[in-house]
Design an enzyme around this catalytic site. Structure first.
Site, short mmCIF file in Angstrom:
data_model
loop_
_atom_site.label_atom_id
_atom_site.label_comp_id
_atom_site.label_asym_id
_atom_site.label_seq_id
_atom_site.Cartn_x
_atom_site.Cartn_y
_atom_site.Cartn_z
N GLU A 114 0.69 -1.18 0.01
CA GLU A 114 -0.03 0.17 -0.15
C GLU A 114 0.77 1.20 0.00
O GLU A 114 1.98 1.20 0.81
CB GLU A 114 -0.93 -0.01 1.28
CG GLU A 114 -1.68 1.21 1.46
CD GLU A 114 -2.70 1.23 0.31
OE1 GLU A 114 -3.53 0.22 -0.01
OE2 GLU A 114 -2.51 2.45 -0.18
N PHE A 115 0.51 2.29 -0.74
CA PHE A 115 1.34 3.57 -1.07
C PHE A 115 0.58 4.83 -0.22
O PHE A 115 1.24 5.80 -0.63
CB PHE A 115 1.64 3.77 -2.53
CG PHE A 115 2.36 2.59 -2.94
CD1 PHE A 115 3.69 2.11 -2.59
CD2 PHE A 115 1.76 1.52 -3.71
CE1 PHE A 115 4.30 0.98 -3.26
CE2 PHE A 115 2.30 0.56 -4.29
CZ PHE A 115 3.60 0.28 -4.09
N ARG A 163 -0.63 7.95 1.88
CA ARG A 163 -0.05 8.83 2.91
C ARG A 163 -0.96 9.15 3.88
O ARG A 163 -2.26 9.54 3.50
CB ARG A 163 0.52 10.23 2.07
CG ARG A 163 1.62 9.84 0.87
CD ARG A 163 1.59 10.81 -0.14
NE ARG A 163 0.52 10.90 -0.98
CZ ARG A 163 0.14 11.92 -1.66
NH1 ARG A 163 0.88 12.94 -1.96
NH2 ARG A 163 -1.20 11.72 -2.42
N GLU A 164 -0.62 9.37 5.01
CA GLU A 164 -1.19 9.94 6.04
C GLU A 164 -1.63 11.39 5.54
O GLU A 164 -0.64 12.10 5.15
CB GLU A 164 -0.64 10.17 7.68
CG GLU A 164 -0.46 8.59 7.76
CD GLU A 164 0.13 8.50 9.37
OE1 GLU A 164 0.21 9.46 9.93
OE2 GLU A 164 0.80 7.46 9.51
N LYS A 213 7.67 -1.84 -2.06
CA LYS A 213 7.26 -0.79 -1.25
C LYS A 213 8.36 -0.24 -0.35
O LYS A 213 8.60 0.81 -0.37
CB LYS A 213 6.44 -1.60 0.04
CG LYS A 213 6.07 -0.86 1.01
CD LYS A 213 5.19 0.35 0.62
CE LYS A 213 5.01 1.26 1.84
NZ LYS A 213 3.89 1.33 2.68
N ASN A 255 9.88 3.78 -0.22
CA ASN A 255 10.21 4.67 0.85
C ASN A 255 11.48 4.96 0.75
O ASN A 255 11.66 6.03 1.12
CB ASN A 255 9.41 3.92 2.00
CG ASN A 255 7.83 4.13 2.08
OD1 ASN A 255 7.44 4.83 1.35
ND2 ASN A 255 7.42 3.53 3.15
N LEU A 308 11.21 17.49 -2.68
CA LEU A 308 12.56 18.26 -2.37
C LEU A 308 12.32 19.44 -1.46
O LEU A 308 12.83 20.58 -1.53
CB LEU A 308 12.85 18.79 -3.47
CG LEU A 308 13.49 17.69 -4.58
CD1 LEU A 308 14.24 18.47 -5.86
CD2 LEU A 308 14.72 17.11 -3.70
N CYS A 327 6.72 5.50 9.04
CA CYS A 327 7.13 4.61 7.93
C CYS A 327 8.50 4.92 7.53
O CYS A 327 9.39 4.11 7.45
CB CYS A 327 6.10 5.01 6.67
SG CYS A 327 4.37 4.49 7.26
N LYS A 339 3.55 15.61 10.24
CA LYS A 339 3.38 16.16 9.07
C LYS A 339 1.92 16.89 9.25
O LYS A 339 1.11 16.31 10.27
CB LYS A 339 3.23 15.33 7.77
CG LYS A 339 2.21 14.11 7.89
CD LYS A 339 2.30 13.23 6.63
CE LYS A 339 1.67 13.72 5.42
NZ LYS A 339 1.72 12.80 4.42
C1 UGA Z 1 5.10 7.48 3.41
C2 UGA Z 1 4.98 7.48 1.88
O1 UGA Z 1 4.90 8.66 1.18
C3 UGA Z 1 3.75 6.62 1.47
O2 UGA Z 1 3.85 6.43 0.01
C4 UGA Z 1 3.79 5.44 2.22
O3 UGA Z 1 2.65 4.47 1.70
C5 UGA Z 1 3.77 5.60 3.80
O4 UGA Z 1 4.95 6.18 4.20
C6 UGA Z 1 3.91 4.15 4.49
O5 UGA Z 1 4.75 3.47 4.16
O6 UGA Z 1 2.75 3.66 5.03
P1 UGA Z 1 3.68 9.19 5.20
O7 UGA Z 1 4.63 8.60 6.16
O8 UGA Z 1 2.33 9.26 5.45
O9 UGA Z 1 3.92 8.20 3.60
O10 UGA Z 1 4.12 10.59 4.76
P2 UGA Z 1 5.01 11.53 3.59
O11 UGA Z 1 4.34 12.45 2.93
O12 UGA Z 1 5.85 10.44 2.96
O13 UGA Z 1 6.10 12.42 4.66
C7 UGA Z 1 7.02 11.74 5.36
C8 UGA Z 1 7.85 12.81 6.11
O14 UGA Z 1 8.86 13.44 5.25
C9 UGA Z 1 7.08 13.88 6.86
O15 UGA Z 1 7.68 14.14 8.13
C10 UGA Z 1 7.10 15.08 5.94
O16 UGA Z 1 7.04 16.33 6.45
C11 UGA Z 1 8.63 14.88 5.40
N1 UGA Z 1 8.93 15.57 3.91
C12 UGA Z 1 8.04 15.10 3.01
C13 UGA Z 1 9.90 16.45 3.91
O17 UGA Z 1 10.51 16.83 5.04
N2 UGA Z 1 9.97 16.95 2.85
C14 UGA Z 1 9.35 16.54 1.62
O18 UGA Z 1 9.41 17.18 0.52
C15 UGA Z 1 8.45 15.79 1.84
#
Ligand code: UGA
Length: 438
Positions: free
Chosen positions: A150-151, A153-154, A206, A210, A252, A262, A324
């Site tokens: 599953e991909f 995002r929260e 998966k 990540n 980025l 995750c 986030k």
């Molecule tokens: C992540 C993946 O994006 C999903 O595809 C995956 O399904 C999920 O893990 C999982 O394994 O269940 P998620 O943890 O909900 O999803 O959140 P992300 O949107 O990936 O953000 C992760 C962290 O990275 C957050 O702390 C966010 O603030 C940070 N982030 C994100 C950055 O610091 N910079 C960015 O450019 C993007």
């Protein structure tokens, strides 16, 4: 179709609701009685936009029911999704697969021979093959086990589940492919790619997805470190390189880095598994990805020290504490770790967050919490933006300026309009940026 969803955390609860939205008859199975009773009443035990309204809708449609363990009703299902967690093992970097193993064993005692089991949990490559042996032994027949990562995002979980970029399935039997094609039929009909892979590839898709996302974030944060000592600006740099299609501008965003349940544990688990398989050196770089990420947290603590000297007795306000925005998840949250470290150094940290203060009360009661943003900022000698909730981008800096003790803000997510804040007499410190404060 009649399906069960085993384990109703972020992944399982979302998946159960999504399956009901697609018209399937769903039984959600969750042993945690508190979680179960909340869900059964239509109350989501965590913050997730859209899912909160979809849950009661699914229940009242009669298509979503809950129970604490398997019984005849769940055993008659055509498809079972395993959605239990695989947290980081205490005292090690490896993923703890014990919940997946336990769920598979319990299911194997009930499952009918034609049913398909689709694992959705994020697991180390090779896990499914072991699970299949265990399940076949208990069931006494060849279980149709598949892996279907599953991909989601929260923050956009339901939308991601109903309109994914792709559906990935790893299978050992054509029957599994057929059943999974059927359950995702309405999504496939909209043109979503359906990828039929072997099982180890599906497991690896998966963790590697990540790992790639984490690497992208740490790459730009590594550039931020270089920018900080060379007078360059990492935000403009990200924009400039992002115009190249081959690089792309997503993921980025420089700042205090990635957290959550995750990315951090998945890159660590990946390294641990690769080491077990004798190919640790292939993903050794992920240790650096982790280290760059954690150094961003150190940087904020350092900046706080530079600004305030000895932190004992100093008042600091943290704006946003979840990992986030649009989530109340505090697992491995960079903002939370920074707040805890500043507190350990003697500062009094007051936290504001639009939805996470309840979870914070349980998780880190030593931090003081304030629901009103202006009150949270009152008397602050330093303000830190830890999570880029929309309301912080939109807050009037003049209003905050009137209540703080010192008008200094560290923008940990690089989202503030620096000129606007400076015009309100704030000193803005932005990670990876060369901001000139007058
Ligand atoms: C992540 C993946 O994006 C999903 O595809 C995956 O399904 C999920 O893990 C999982 O394994 O269940 P998620 O943890 O909900 O999803 O959140 P992300 O949107 O990936 O953000 C992760 C962290 O990275 C957050 O702390 C966010 O603030 C940070 N982030 C994100 C950055 O610091 N910079 C960015 O450019 C993007």
């Amino acid at each position: 179709m009649k399906v069960t969803v085993i384990g109703l955390g972020y992944l399982g609860a979302t998946h159960a609701v999504a399956m009901a939205e697609l018209g399937h008859e769903v039984i959600g199975i969750e042993p945690d009685s508190q979680k179960l009773s909340s869900l059964a009443q239509g109350i989501l035990p965590f913050h997730e936009p859209g899912l909160d309204a979809a849950l009661p809708r699914a229940i009242s449609s009669g298509r979503l029911k809950f129970q604490s363990e398997h019984n005849e009703a769940s055993a008659s299902a055509d498809l079972h999704f395993i959605c239990v967690g695989t947290p980081q093992t205490k005292g090690s970097d490896a993923a703890d697969t014990s919940y997946v193993v336990a769920a598979a064993k319990e299911l194997a005692a009930w499952i009918k021979p034609t049913a398909v089991v689709a694992g959705k949990s994020t697991v180390p490559v090779g896990t499914a093959a072991n699970l299949k042996d265990v399940m076949d032994d208990i069931a006494g027949f060849d279980v149709h086990l598949a892996w279907n990562p599953e991909f989601l995002r929260e923050g956009t979980a339901l939308e991601d589940s109903l309109r994914p970029d792709r559906i990935v399935v790893g299978t050992w039997s054509q029957h599994s492919v057929d059943v999974l094609r059927e359950v995702y039929g309405p999504i496939i009909a909209t043109g979503t790619p359906f990828l039929e892979l072997d099982v180890p590839t599906a497991e690896l898709v998966k963790v590697s997805a990540n790992a790639f996302l984490a690497t992208k974030i740490s790459f730009i944060n590594a550039m931020a470190e270089v920018a900080e000592v060379s007078g360059a600006d990492a935000v403009s740099l990200a924009k400039a390189i992002g115009y190249d299609d081959r690089i792309g501008s997503k993921f980025l965003r420089t700042g205090i880095g990635f957290g959550g349940g995750c990315l951090p544990k998945d890159i660590r688990g990946f390294v641990a598994r690769a080491e077990e398989l004798g190919v640790g050196s292939a993903v050794e770089f992920l240790k650096d990805v982790d280290a760059v990420n954690l150094r961003r947290r150190d940087k904020v603590v350092e900046l706080a020290n530079q600004e305030l000297g000895d932190l004992a007795g100093k008042s600091i306000t943290m704006l946003g504490i979840s990992f986030k925005p649009d989530s109340d998840d505090l697992r491995d949250s960079p903002a939370l770790e920074i707040a805890q470290r500043l507190t350990a150094l003697g500062a009094t940290v007051t936290v504001h967050d639009p939805v996470s203060l309840n979870s914070l009360a349980t998780r880190s009661p030593e931090l003081s919490r304030e629901e009103n943003l202006i009150e949270a900022a009152r008397g602050a000698e330093l303000t830190i933006l830890g999570t880029e909730w929309k309301l912080y981008r939109e807050v009037d800096p003049q209003e905050l300026a009137a209540v703080v003790k010192a008008k200094t803000i560290i923008d940990g997510r690089n989202v503030l309009d620096v000129a606007k804040w400076q015009a309100a007499d704030w000193r803005v410190i932005a990670l990876g940026r060369n901001v000139h404060n007058g």
